[in-house]
Design a protein around this motif. Structure first.
Motif, short mmCIF file in Angstrom:
data_model
loop_
_atom_site.label_atom_id
_atom_site.label_comp_id
_atom_site.label_asym_id
_atom_site.label_seq_id
_atom_site.Cartn_x
_atom_site.Cartn_y
_atom_site.Cartn_z
N ALA A 301 9.19 -39.24 -71.00
CA ALA A 301 9.33 -38.24 -72.06
C ALA A 301 8.16 -38.31 -73.03
O ALA A 301 7.59 -37.28 -73.44
CB ALA A 301 10.65 -38.44 -72.81
N LEU A 431 8.20 -35.76 -64.93
CA LEU A 431 8.31 -35.02 -66.17
C LEU A 431 7.03 -34.26 -66.50
O LEU A 431 7.08 -33.16 -67.07
CB LEU A 431 8.70 -35.95 -67.31
CG LEU A 431 10.12 -36.53 -67.19
CD1 LEU A 431 10.43 -37.45 -68.36
CD2 LEU A 431 11.16 -35.41 -67.11
N GLY A 435 7.04 -30.37 -66.99
CA GLY A 435 6.40 -29.79 -68.16
C GLY A 435 5.24 -28.91 -67.79
O GLY A 435 5.05 -27.83 -68.38
N ALA A 438 6.57 -25.54 -66.44
CA ALA A 438 7.02 -24.68 -67.53
C ALA A 438 5.84 -24.13 -68.31
O ALA A 438 5.81 -22.94 -68.69
CB ALA A 438 7.96 -25.46 -68.46
N ALA A 465 7.97 -25.09 -74.62
CA ALA A 465 8.73 -25.33 -73.39
C ALA A 465 8.45 -26.71 -72.80
O ALA A 465 9.19 -27.18 -71.93
CB ALA A 465 8.40 -24.26 -72.35
N PRO A 469 12.33 -29.85 -74.18
CA PRO A 469 13.08 -30.58 -73.15
C PRO A 469 12.81 -32.07 -73.15
O PRO A 469 13.71 -32.88 -72.86
CB PRO A 469 12.61 -29.92 -71.85
CG PRO A 469 12.15 -28.56 -72.25
CD PRO A 469 11.54 -28.75 -73.61
N GLY A 472 15.00 -33.81 -75.48
CA GLY A 472 16.32 -34.02 -74.90
C GLY A 472 16.36 -35.21 -73.96
O GLY A 472 17.33 -35.98 -73.94
N VAL A 473 15.29 -35.40 -73.17
CA VAL A 473 15.22 -36.57 -72.29
C VAL A 473 15.23 -37.86 -73.11
O VAL A 473 15.89 -38.85 -72.75
CB VAL A 473 13.96 -36.49 -71.40
CG1 VAL A 473 13.78 -37.78 -70.60
CG2 VAL A 473 14.05 -35.29 -70.47
#
Length: 491
Positions: A301, A431, A435, A438, A465, A469, A472-473
């Protein structure tokens, strides 16, 4: 008192040796005491080299991607490093368990330098990415070899301190690296950032290798037969690297045809990861599996978010590469502070709570950073937020390293260290792939890159974007941190 010398904080006795630590019980000095000074300076110099590379290359990367017409592949330039490092980690784990960490460390440092040279001379983006891949293979060898050195050469009471020293070695590069790299990029060109760093390889080679040969060379048990290389694990490592690379490629090429490499990548990666990580990792089983999972969640993350911060500041807020890099400079000091905090013996009973708090800081920092996409929000908010995020990372990353070595038997130190780093690297790749996909899907690949003035209106949603997220991770990681010790949950 320095984080490098906690010799007056703990007795020489080591009540936890029964859990399988490897280091011999030597004298009572700290990591800069007479018995450990040469080794400590040597291996910290290796980390210093890696730190200079990370901070300098991160600063130069937006300009390199723009000039090589590769902004759409920006995430791939980072994830290629982590993809090949996965194979290097497994190879280094077995190599170190069999013959000691010396060979893996020396080979890794040389490959690291070779990759920088390839990237620095690249004429297009794909050769640049190839150089990053070679560099990643070397980095994978180095990081696992260093963990084995720590496991073998230092008693358990000194391991938190040497991990804190690793973190402290990022402070100067985090301040000097972006400034130096930005100045070189603006005056001489981004290539010299890559071509200049290999000259630093001589220092860690001279300092570290002789000390490691004296204190941590050879197999863990010289009287036992040398273990054979586990060819199955090496095949799994190759599968996980190829699978991660295919998934990353599919994420950057958003067409229906990309489903083919995506499916092939998943078919290779999933069984390989299940075979290389501790059983129970994916369901956050208490103890070692959750330690390994937390390492991946936190690092993935954080790195996926951090990789896009300089690009966002250059293209959306008009900062120069130097200022964009310096906006993250305070993070080196706060990361070291977080690592120092976890090394204090008085806080050992609260290690899990420190890790939970650290992940909450990381989540908050990642969530705050995209606020600078709003013109009314001052740019300095990024530096402040990232400083708190790095404080949390310092507490979490060092703690996962300490706990892994505490839970590992001597003959398993290389394999378990490799699993920790695989979780770290694999999460970075996946990730970054998510990423990057997105980012590209929302028009990030077409961000203006020449004169940054007037670029502030270019696809800000593409950056949001990526960041939201990842926050959140990181929140999920705070829950995983409650499960790192078998027993009652943190609370």
């Amino acid at each position: 008192m320095s984080a490098l010398d906690p010799s007056d904080t703990e007795a020489d006795t080591d009540p936890d040796r029964g859990e399988g630590t490897a280091a011999p019980a030597r004298g009572g000095g700290g990591v800069l005491g007479r018995e450990y000074r040469a080794l400590s300076v040597g291996i910290v110099s290796v980390v210093l080299l890696i730190a200079f590379e990370a901070t300098a290359v991160g600063t130069a990367m937006p300009v390199a991607a723009r000039e090589l017409d590769g902004v759409a592949l920006y995430a791939f330039a980072f994830s290629a490093y982590f993809t090949t490092s996965l194979f290097g980690m497994v190879l280094a784990g077995q190599w170190a368990d069999r013959d000691g960490p010396l060979g893996a460390l020396a080979t890794g440092i040389l490959a690291f330098a070779a990759g920088l040279l390839v990237s620095g001379t690249a004429a297009t983006m794909w050769p640049f990415i190839l150089g990053r891949a070679v560099q990643g293979f070397g980095g994978g060898l180095v990081i696992v070899a260093l963990y084995v050195v720590v496991s073998r050469a230092y008693p358990e009471r000194l391991r938190p301190a040497i991990m804190a020293a690793f973190a402290a070695s990022w402070v100067i590069p985090s301040v000097v690296g972006p400034l130096a790299a930005g100045t070189v990029t603006e005056r001489l060109g981004w290539r010299w950032v890559f071509l200049g760093i290999p000259a630093l390889v001589v220092v860690p080679l001279v300092l570290a290798l002789p000390a490691i040969r004296r204190t941590a060379s050879g197999p863990a048990d010289p009287l036992a037969p040398a273990p054979a290389f586990d060819r199955r694990r090496l095949r799994l490592a190759l599968g996980i690297s190829l699978g991660a690379g295919l998934l990353q490629y599919a994420g950057q090429d958003l067409r229906w045809l990309s489903l083919v490499p995506a499916a092939a990548g998943a078919a290779l990666l999933v069984p390989a990861a299940l075979g290389l990580l501790p059983r129970g990792t994916y369901r956050a089983a208490r103890g070692l599996p959750s330690v390994v999972l937390l390492r991946g969640v936190s690092a993935g993350a954080f790195i996926a978010a951090e990789s896009f911060v300089p690009l966002m500041l250059v293209t959306q807020r008009g900062l120069s590469p130097t200022l964009a890099g310096l906006s993250l400079a305070v993070g080196g000091a706060t990361w070291a502070l977080g690592s120092y905090v976890q090394s204090r013996p008085r806080l050992e009973p609260y290690r899990e709570r420190l890790m939970v708090a650290g992940m909450l800081l990381v989540a908050a920092a990642i969530a705050v950073v995209p606020l600078v996409l709003l013109p009314a929000v001052p740019v300095w908010v990024v530096g402040v937020a990232w400083g708190f995020g790095c404080l949390g990372m310092g507490m979490v990353i060092a703690s996962t390293s300490v706990m892994l070595l505490k839970l590992s038997a001597p003959e398993e130190a290389g394999t378990n260290s490799a699993a920790l780093q695989i979780s770290d690297g694999l999460s970075n790749v996946l990730l970054l792939a998510a990423g990057g996909a997105a980012f590209a899907a929302l028009g990030g690949g077409s961000v203006a890159g020449h004169a940054v003035a007037g670029a502030s209106g270019s696809h800000p949603v593409a950056f949001a974007a990526v960041f939201l997220p990842m926050a959140g991770v990181a929140l999920f990681g705070a829950w995983v941190a409650t499960r790192v010790r078998a027993g009652a949950p943190v609370g």
